[in-house]
Design an enzyme around this catalytic site. Structure first.
Site, short mmCIF file in Angstrom:
data_model
loop_
_atom_site.label_atom_id
_atom_site.label_comp_id
_atom_site.label_asym_id
_atom_site.label_seq_id
_atom_site.Cartn_x
_atom_site.Cartn_y
_atom_site.Cartn_z
N SER A 32 0.81 -1.21 0.00
CA SER A 32 0.00 0.00 0.00
C SER A 32 0.86 1.28 0.00
O SER A 32 1.88 1.33 0.67
CB SER A 32 -0.88 -0.05 1.25
N HIS A 33 0.45 2.28 -0.76
CA HIS A 33 1.15 3.57 -0.75
C HIS A 33 0.21 4.68 -1.19
O HIS A 33 -0.75 4.44 -1.92
CB HIS A 33 2.40 3.52 -1.64
N PHE A 34 0.50 5.89 -0.73
CA PHE A 34 -0.35 7.05 -0.99
C PHE A 34 0.45 8.09 -1.76
O PHE A 34 1.54 8.48 -1.33
CB PHE A 34 -0.84 7.64 0.34
#
Ligand SMILES: [Zn+2]
Length: 149
Positions: free
Chosen positions: A106-108
């Protein structure tokens, strides 16, 4: 390491290296970190990434999610200080079909935006748009972060 780590994952690999222009990590929190995107949409394109190798935010613990929000906030502040963008796109792509480049961790994204997206970008021959050199972006972001923290 007490968090879940996956060999061959670019985010897990970056976490295991010393911070600098090679791994592009600009800031480490307790449970997450800020890293420059190696292939930026615009100059200053940052990502906030949990230390835990999990495919989506609902698998993270509350403390990690809370810290991610705080690092997104810090990212906005540092980008405002360095590049004075007129706006931002912030978001996360969950799953391959949603366009996640690295779907397993997961990454933003934090993408600074300008009207026409031509500020702080040098143009040659009116045709090609060349963003600022990544090493230079890294140094500027790290310096500004040191002033903010
Ligand atoms: Zn990973």
């Amino acid at each position: 390491m007490n968090h879940e780590h996956k060999d061959g994952c670019i985010f897990c690999d970056a976490l295991g290296r010393a911070d600098g222009v090679e791994n592009l990590i600009a800031y480490r929190g307790k449970l997450s970190f800020i890293i420059l995107n190696r292939y930026p949409y615009t100059t200053g394109h940052l990502m906030v990434v949990p230390n835990d190798h999990k495919p989506s935010m609902e698998y993270l613990d509350d403390e990690t999610r809370t810290e991610i929000m705080s690092l997104l906030n810090l990212s906005i502040k540092v980008l405002r200080a360095v590049y004075a963008p007129e706006g931002f796109n912030i978001g996360t792509n969950i799953g391959d079909v949603a366009g996640a480049g690295i779907a397993s961790h997961s990454h933003f994204h934090i993408v600074p935006r300008w009207g026409g997206d031509t500020n702080f970008i040098t143009t040659t021959g009116n045709a090609r748009v060349i963003p600022e050199d990544l090493d230079q972006t890294y140094v500027r972001i790290c310096k500004a972060l040191a002033d903010l923290i």
